[in-house]
Write a protein that holds these residues in place. Structure first.
Motif, PDB file in Angstrom:
ATOM      1  N   VAL A 172       0.616  20.488 100.581  1.00  0.00           N
ATOM      2  CA  VAL A 172       0.649  20.653 102.299  1.00  0.00           C
ATOM      3  C   VAL A 172       0.030  19.667 102.685  1.00  0.00           C
ATOM      4  O   VAL A 172       0.372  18.703 103.708  1.00  0.00           O
ATOM      5  CB  VAL A 172       0.033  22.048 102.817  1.00  0.00           C
ATOM      6  CG1 VAL A 172      -0.064  21.864 104.170  1.00  0.00           C
ATOM      7  CG2 VAL A 172       0.815  23.173 102.214  1.00  0.00           C
ATOM      8  N   ILE A 173      -1.325  19.427 102.184  1.00  0.00           N
ATOM      9  CA  ILE A 173      -2.331  18.105 102.749  1.00  0.00           C
ATOM     10  C   ILE A 173      -1.304  16.830 102.176  1.00  0.00           C
ATOM     11  O   ILE A 173      -1.336  15.973 103.216  1.00  0.00           O
ATOM     12  CB  ILE A 173      -3.544  18.299 101.862  1.00  0.00           C
ATOM     13  CG1 ILE A 173      -4.302  19.627 102.356  1.00  0.00           C
ATOM     14  CG2 ILE A 173      -4.053  16.697 102.014  1.00  0.00           C
ATOM     15  CD1 ILE A 173      -5.368  19.786 101.440  1.00  0.00           C
ATOM     16  N   ARG A 174      -0.744  16.826 101.029  1.00  0.00           N
ATOM     17  CA  ARG A 174      -0.168  15.612 100.762  1.00  0.00           C
ATOM     18  C   ARG A 174       1.060  15.081 101.955  1.00  0.00           C
ATOM     19  O   ARG A 174       1.351  14.083 102.381  1.00  0.00           O
ATOM     20  CB  ARG A 174       0.698  15.519  99.510  1.00  0.00           C
ATOM     21  CG  ARG A 174       1.230  14.186  98.891  1.00  0.00           C
ATOM     22  CD  ARG A 174       1.728  14.335  97.630  1.00  0.00           C
ATOM     23  NE  ARG A 174       0.560  14.343  96.615  1.00  0.00           N
ATOM     24  CZ  ARG A 174       0.186  15.535  95.976  1.00  0.00           C
ATOM     25  NH1 ARG A 174       0.927  16.368  96.102  1.00  0.00           N
ATOM     26  NH2 ARG A 174      -0.871  15.397  95.311  1.00  0.00           N
ATOM     27  N   GLY A 175       1.979  16.161 102.378  1.00  0.00           N
ATOM     28  CA  GLY A 175       2.849  15.806 103.221  1.00  0.00           C
ATOM     29  C   GLY A 175       2.215  15.413 104.467  1.00  0.00           C
ATOM     30  O   GLY A 175       2.777  14.593 105.375  1.00  0.00           O
ATOM     31  N   ALA A 176       1.109  15.871 104.913  1.00  0.00           N
ATOM     32  CA  ALA A 176       0.700  15.749 106.330  1.00  0.00           C
ATOM     33  C   ALA A 176       0.175  14.236 106.191  1.00  0.00           C
ATOM     34  O   ALA A 176       0.274  13.564 107.192  1.00  0.00           O
ATOM     35  CB  ALA A 176      -0.577  16.712 106.793  1.00  0.00           C
ATOM     36  N   ARG A 178       5.023  20.732 101.020  1.00  0.00           N
ATOM     37  CA  ARG A 178       4.941  19.278 101.398  1.00  0.00           C
ATOM     38  C   ARG A 178       5.766  19.102 102.733  1.00  0.00           C
ATOM     39  O   ARG A 178       5.059  18.315 103.664  1.00  0.00           O
ATOM     40  CB  ARG A 178       5.716  18.335 100.390  1.00  0.00           C
ATOM     41  CG  ARG A 178       5.217  16.897 100.499  1.00  0.00           C
ATOM     42  CD  ARG A 178       5.526  16.336  99.285  1.00  0.00           C
ATOM     43  NE  ARG A 178       5.364  14.890  99.120  1.00  0.00           N
ATOM     44  CZ  ARG A 178       5.066  14.175  97.992  1.00  0.00           C
ATOM     45  NH1 ARG A 178       5.593  14.920  96.819  1.00  0.00           N
ATOM     46  NH2 ARG A 178       4.836  12.935  98.122  1.00  0.00           N
ATOM     47  N   GLN A 179       6.813  19.578 102.759  1.00  0.00           N
ATOM     48  CA  GLN A 179       7.501  19.785 104.236  1.00  0.00           C
ATOM     49  C   GLN A 179       6.698  20.349 105.509  1.00  0.00           C
ATOM     50  O   GLN A 179       6.863  19.976 106.373  1.00  0.00           O
ATOM     51  CB  GLN A 179       8.965  20.171 104.102  1.00  0.00           C
ATOM     52  CG  GLN A 179       9.786  19.439 103.166  1.00  0.00           C
ATOM     53  CD  GLN A 179      11.222  19.830 103.060  1.00  0.00           C
ATOM     54  OE1 GLN A 179      11.925  20.076 103.970  1.00  0.00           O
ATOM     55  NE2 GLN A 179      11.617  20.274 101.919  1.00  0.00           N
ATOM     56  N   VAL A 180       6.124  21.487 104.929  1.00  0.00           N
ATOM     57  CA  VAL A 180       5.262  22.016 106.086  1.00  0.00           C
ATOM     58  C   VAL A 180       4.267  21.033 106.550  1.00  0.00           C
ATOM     59  O   VAL A 180       3.966  20.982 107.650  1.00  0.00           O
ATOM     60  CB  VAL A 180       4.394  23.445 105.350  1.00  0.00           C
ATOM     61  CG1 VAL A 180       3.646  23.896 106.439  1.00  0.00           C
ATOM     62  CG2 VAL A 180       5.645  24.532 105.132  1.00  0.00           C
ATOM     63  N   GLY A 181       3.561  20.445 105.659  1.00  0.00           N
ATOM     64  CA  GLY A 181       2.397  19.378 106.139  1.00  0.00           C
ATOM     65  C   GLY A 181       2.981  18.428 106.990  1.00  0.00           C
ATOM     66  O   GLY A 181       2.450  17.917 107.811  1.00  0.00           O
ATOM     67  N   LEU A 198      -6.005  12.289 113.032  1.00  0.00           N
ATOM     68  CA  LEU A 198      -5.953  13.753 113.063  1.00  0.00           C
ATOM     69  C   LEU A 198      -6.726  14.382 112.165  1.00  0.00           C
ATOM     70  O   LEU A 198      -7.221  13.960 111.068  1.00  0.00           O
ATOM     71  CB  LEU A 198      -4.344  13.871 112.510  1.00  0.00           C
ATOM     72  CG  LEU A 198      -3.123  13.159 113.074  1.00  0.00           C
ATOM     73  CD1 LEU A 198      -1.772  13.134 112.371  1.00  0.00           C
ATOM     74  CD2 LEU A 198      -3.146  13.163 114.432  1.00  0.00           C
ATOM     75  N   GLY A 199      -6.960  15.647 112.449  1.00  0.00           N
ATOM     76  CA  GLY A 199      -7.887  16.562 111.455  1.00  0.00           C
ATOM     77  C   GLY A 199      -7.017  17.680 111.061  1.00  0.00           C
ATOM     78  O   GLY A 199      -6.040  18.182 111.338  1.00  0.00           O
ATOM     79  N   LEU A 200      -7.441  17.987 109.703  1.00  0.00           N
ATOM     80  CA  LEU A 200      -6.826  18.958 108.815  1.00  0.00           C
ATOM     81  C   LEU A 200      -8.000  19.722 108.176  1.00  0.00           C
ATOM     82  O   LEU A 200      -8.826  19.218 107.490  1.00  0.00           O
ATOM     83  CB  LEU A 200      -5.935  18.392 107.732  1.00  0.00           C
ATOM     84  CG  LEU A 200      -4.896  19.308 107.251  1.00  0.00           C
ATOM     85  CD1 LEU A 200      -3.713  18.522 106.647  1.00  0.00           C
ATOM     86  CD2 LEU A 200      -5.255  20.363 106.337  1.00  0.00           C
ATOM     87  N   LEU A 201      -7.694  21.117 108.740  1.00  0.00           N
ATOM     88  CA  LEU A 201      -8.650  22.099 108.070  1.00  0.00           C
ATOM     89  C   LEU A 201      -7.696  22.950 106.887  1.00  0.00           C
ATOM     90  O   LEU A 201      -6.670  23.713 107.458  1.00  0.00           O
ATOM     91  CB  LEU A 201      -9.253  22.939 108.901  1.00  0.00           C
ATOM     92  CG  LEU A 201     -10.084  24.314 108.344  1.00  0.00           C
ATOM     93  CD1 LEU A 201     -11.311  23.634 107.908  1.00  0.00           C
ATOM     94  CD2 LEU A 201     -10.543  25.418 109.525  1.00  0.00           C
ATOM     95  N   ALA A 202      -8.331  22.858 105.811  1.00  0.00           N
ATOM     96  CA  ALA A 202      -7.451  23.721 104.852  1.00  0.00           C
ATOM     97  C   ALA A 202      -8.306  24.557 104.190  1.00  0.00           C
ATOM     98  O   ALA A 202      -9.442  24.402 103.859  1.00  0.00           O
ATOM     99  CB  ALA A 202      -6.531  22.816 103.798  1.00  0.00           C
TER     100      ALA A 202
END
Length: 368
Positions: free
Chosen positions: A95-99, A321-324, A81-85
Motif C-alpha cells: 500500500v505504501i509503495r503504491g502511494a 498497491r493499487q489502493v495506495g 503528502l502524509g501517510l499514516l499506516a
C-alpha cells in the motif's frame, strides 16, 4: 514519560528545519541523546526522504523550501503528502509503495508515520505528519476492531487538511463516512475463493480466520455473505485462528479443529486468513499425515508470501498497491482541484477495488 522514537524524530526534524544544515554530533547534544542514537535516527529519516545526509551533516531536503506548517510546496513546487499506516511490513508495504509511486509521478513528496497498531496514538502521529509539512493525509488507522473505530475515529473528520481513509470503512451516518476512502472489497475476494473451490468439486469450504484486524473481520463478514449468496450452509462454525508466535496454544487449537474437520469428512477445502497462518497450518497438518492438496485444498488470504510455501498456495490477492496509488491520486486531486466555493467541490468518493485469485498448487488445480 519516556520519549518515543517518533517524538524524538519530530524534534530532530524541527531542529534541521530551523538550521537548514546541522552536524549529527550537534544534533545529539541538542536532543540529549548519544551520538549513536542520533546517527541511527538520521539514517532512518534520510532513508524515508525526510533529510539529506552528507559527510556527517544533515540538511533539509533541497526543494522543500520553507519550514513545515508554512504552507510551502515540496520538491519541484509539488505537494507534501502524509501517510499514516499501522505497519510498514507485510500487507501495508505494498500500500505504501503504491502511494509513493503515485506521489512521485506528480512531483509530490510522501512522508510516512507508523502507528504499530496503537489506535490511541493515531492522532498524535497524524499531527506529527502535519508538523512535518503534510498538506493532506492518507490514513490507515491502527484499529483492530469496531470498538477501536468508535473510540479513536472521530478526530479524523476534524482534520484541517484533506484526508483519505486507506483500507478502512466507517459506520454509515458517522462523520467518518463523509471522508474519501479507498478500500479492497474483501467480500468479493472471499466469494472468488469459494466459487473456485466449489468449481473443483469440493463441498462448502470451511473458514479459518483471525479476529485481530479490519481485514480479518471483513473476511469473516464476506464469508457469511458469500454463503448466503451461494445458498450454502457452513459445514462448521468459523475456526478461530491466532498468531502462532503470540499464542502458540491458541494456534494449536485452530490446527486441531481443522485436522478434526478433515478427518471427520466435514471439510475437504479451507480458506485461511492469513498467508502466514496458512503456511504454518499446512506444515502442522503434514506432520500428522494430512497432505495438501490430496486431503485438503487450501486457499490463503492476502497473497504476501503464499507463493513461497513448500506447496505454493493459491491465494486471494487484495489490490494493495493499487489502493495506495488510487488513494494518493485522489488526495492530490483534492489538493489541486482549485474550487472557489463548497458548491464547486467534487463529490466525496468511496472507491472499492476488487481482489484477484492467484491459482497455484494447493487446490490441486492447474495454475493460470
Amino acid at each position: 514519560m519516556r520519549e518515543s522514537a517518533a517524538e524524538r524524530h519530530d524534534r530532530l526534524l524541527a531542529l534541521v528545519r530551523e538550521r537548514g544544515t546541522a552536524r549529527v554530533s550537534d544534533l545529539a547534544d541538542l536532543l540529549g541523546v548519544s551520538p549513536v542514537t542520533a546517527r541511527r535516527d538520521v539514517e532512518a529519516l534520510a532513508a524515508r526522504g525526510l533529510l539529506d545526509r552528507v559527510h556527517g551533516q544533515v540538511s533539509w531536503p533541497r526543494g522543500q523550501g520553507a519550514p513545515a506548517g508554512s504552507g510551502a510546496a515540496g520538491p519541484a513546487g509539488g505537494l507534501v503528502l502524509g501517510l499514516l499506516a499501522p505497519s510498514a511490513t507485510y500487507y501495508f508495504a505494498e500500500v505504501i509503495r503504491g502511494a509513493h509511486e503515485a506521489a512521485a509521478k506528480v512531483g509530490a513528496r510522501l512522508i510516512l508515520r507508523i502507528s504499530d497498531y496503537r489506535p490511541d496514538e493515531d492522532r498524535a502521529r497524524t499531527e506529527g505528519l502535519l508538523a512535518a509539512g503534510a498538506q493532506g493525509v492518507l490514513v490507515a488507522p491502527g484499529w483492530r476492531g469496531p470498538e477501536d473505530r468508535l473510540a479513536y475515529g472521530d478526530w479524523l473528520a476534524e482534520l484541517p487538511v484533506p484526508a483519505v481513509l486507506l483500507e478502512r470503512r466507517a459506520d454509515p451516518g458517522t462523520p467518518l463516512d463523509g471522508l474519501d476512502r479507498v478500500v479492497s472489497d474483501h467480500g468479493h475476494g472471499v466469494l472468488l475463493a469459494l466459487r473456485h473451490l466449489l468449481g473443483l468439486g469440493h463441498g462448502t469450504p470451511v473458514l479459518v480466520a483471525r479476529r485481530d484486524s479490519p481485514t480479518a473481520l471483513a473476511v469473516r463478514a464476506g464469508y457469511a455473505d458469500a454463503l448466503a449468496a451461494l445458498g450454502l450452509t457452513a459445514p462448521l462454525p468459523v475456526i478461530d485462528s491466532v498468531s502462532a508466535e503470540a499464542d502458540p496454544e491458541g494456534f494449536e487449537r485452530a490446527v486441531g479443529a481443522l485436522r478434526e474437520a478433515v478427518g471427520s469428512g466435514l471439510a475437504t477445502a479451507a480458506l485461511v486468513h492469513n498467508d502466514v497462518d496458512a503456511i504454518q497450518m499446512v506444515q502442522r497438518l503434514a506432520e500428522s499425515g494430512l497432505r495438501v492438496p490430496r486431503d485438503l485444498a487450501v486457499i490463503a488470504y492476502d497473497d504476501e508470501v503464499a507463493a513461497l510455501a513448500d506447496i505454493p498456495l493459491t491465494a486471494v490477492a487484495p489490490p494493495k498497491r493499487q489502493v495506495g496509488r488510487h488513494a494518493a491520486e485522489l488526495l492530490v486531486e483534492r489538493l489541486t482541484e482549485g474550487h472557489t466555493s463548497p458548491e464547486e467541490e467534487a463529490a466525496r468518493r468511496h472507491l472499492s477495488l476488487l481482489p484477484r485469485l492467484r491459482v497455484r498448487a494447493s487446490c490441486g488445480a492447474q495454475s493460470h
